[in-house]
Design a protein around this motif. Sequence first.
Motif, mmCIF file in Angstrom:
data_model
loop_
_atom_site.group_PDB
_atom_site.id
_atom_site.type_symbol
_atom_site.label_atom_id
_atom_site.label_comp_id
_atom_site.label_asym_id
_atom_site.label_seq_id
_atom_site.Cartn_x
_atom_site.Cartn_y
_atom_site.Cartn_z
ATOM 1 N N ALA A 146 -5.742 2.567 -0.229
ATOM 2 C CA ALA A 146 -5.574 1.369 -1.071
ATOM 3 C C ALA A 146 -6.654 0.338 -0.762
ATOM 4 C CB ALA A 146 -4.192 0.766 -0.855
ATOM 5 N N CYS A 178 0.834 -1.209 0.000
ATOM 6 C CA CYS A 178 0.000 0.000 0.000
ATOM 7 C C CYS A 178 0.870 1.261 0.000
ATOM 8 C CB CYS A 178 -0.927 0.022 1.212
ATOM 9 S SG CYS A 178 -2.129 -1.312 1.219
ATOM 10 N N ASN A 225 -2.651 2.783 3.549
ATOM 11 C CA ASN A 225 -3.484 1.598 3.804
ATOM 12 C C ASN A 225 -4.959 1.921 3.613
ATOM 13 O OD1 ASN A 225 -1.280 0.052 4.532
ATOM 14 N ND2 ASN A 225 -1.497 0.481 6.701
#
Length: 429
Positions: free
Chosen positions: A333, A235, A330
């Motif tokens: 993504a 990510c 994070n």
Amino acid sequence: MGGAARWWLHGSLEALSKGLAARGGKLILRRGASDKVIPDFIQESGARSISWNRCYEPAAVTRDTVVKTGLKAGGIEAESFNGALLFEPWELRTQSGSFFKVFTPFCRTGLKMPSPRTPIPAPGNLNGHKGSLASDTLESWGLRPTKPDWAGGLREAWTPGEEAALTRLTTFHEETISEYVEDRDTPGEAGTSRLSPYLAFGEISPHQVWHYAARQEPARGVTGFMRQIMWREFCAHLLYHAPKMPRTPLREEFASFPWRRDPSALAAWKHGQTGYPIVDAGMRELWHTGWMHNRVRMVTASFLVKHLLISWRSGEKWFWDTLVDADLANNAANWQWVAGCGTDAAPYFRIFNPVLQGEKFDAGGAYVRRWVPELKNLADAWLHKPWEAPHAELQAAGIVMGETYPLPIVDHKTARTRALFAFAQMRSG
DNA sequence: TTTTGAGTTGTTCGA
DNA sequence: GTCGAACAACTCAAA
């Protein structure tokens, strides 16, 4: 920063300050524009060199480049290091030189690379600055909520700081990791590492986590766990190479997706009042503790995007505000993955059925009973679909549907068909 | 350059 | 109740 992350940062700085003091150092707090505050402070303290760990988020890269260039021009030694990622984002490349857009080959390539550097211990004595340097008080930064103080659940669930991070890592290895592959998908069990906020704030580095795992007996869970650590890495690399990821769908056709605006449905989702127990349990766990189990993050996210047809950006914002482990890369993504607009995303027809997900991953009902206590006396057979329970069962459990617990705000089958239709609409332009 | 195999996490339907 | 196939077609990565 989101509210939950600000709360964490306060605790984190407090712990850091104590840790430095124990080694003869002192934490100085200043705030403002980096390219002003840092040079000013260097002049004031008489420092000749400055070191920091690199941030890889687009805005941070720009900011730090400006700072570094300015300092070097002023004759100050400025050095940055990688403390946040196992590999540099420009290091892991496909054979054609582009960055990876699919996780599996990314992970395979990473594992074949020379091992990430081993962490070195902190210095015993910092031999700190002897003069007096002014510092803001931590309280004056107003990171913690006061009116109202909503952080009680966070305090119960977490202890920020490096020491707590290391304890968590050790406990995870001693008690949890051997069953990781089986238990990590069971939200009612404490089967995951719960290291995410510590990693997000740099209280522990992925290098420490990696080498600690690599030193262990090759227990069954270790490989599976390292794969998850590589997801964090993936990510971060994606964001580095696709800086617009937090705002813009990576698959361009999604720009025309017919998202709905539905404030009352969004509010029901945020507050855990959708009428689907596994979804509501997850959203309440998030609100109460600042964290949500990974499996349930998928289920709740899928519900927002596919059942309610509300844009992933709305979900992304809510998670950003409420997660103690909120991480730009994070968060973006994974929301794009769920919505189907990421590079390596779930196919559009993969729509989680919240009843089946509940029955499969919370079969004993421990998770739902914990977070949706108004259903706790309902038998397992109906726990994940209380609207189908016979009247006598509901009565015996003290439940009045629509009063003590909401009826489903959408019908699964109807919502599923609507989502498939919306995707078809988008595809046909 | 072309080709080929593969891709985190699922659900539904019908045999 | 169990099992396999269908759900689409596309893009990526590497041979």
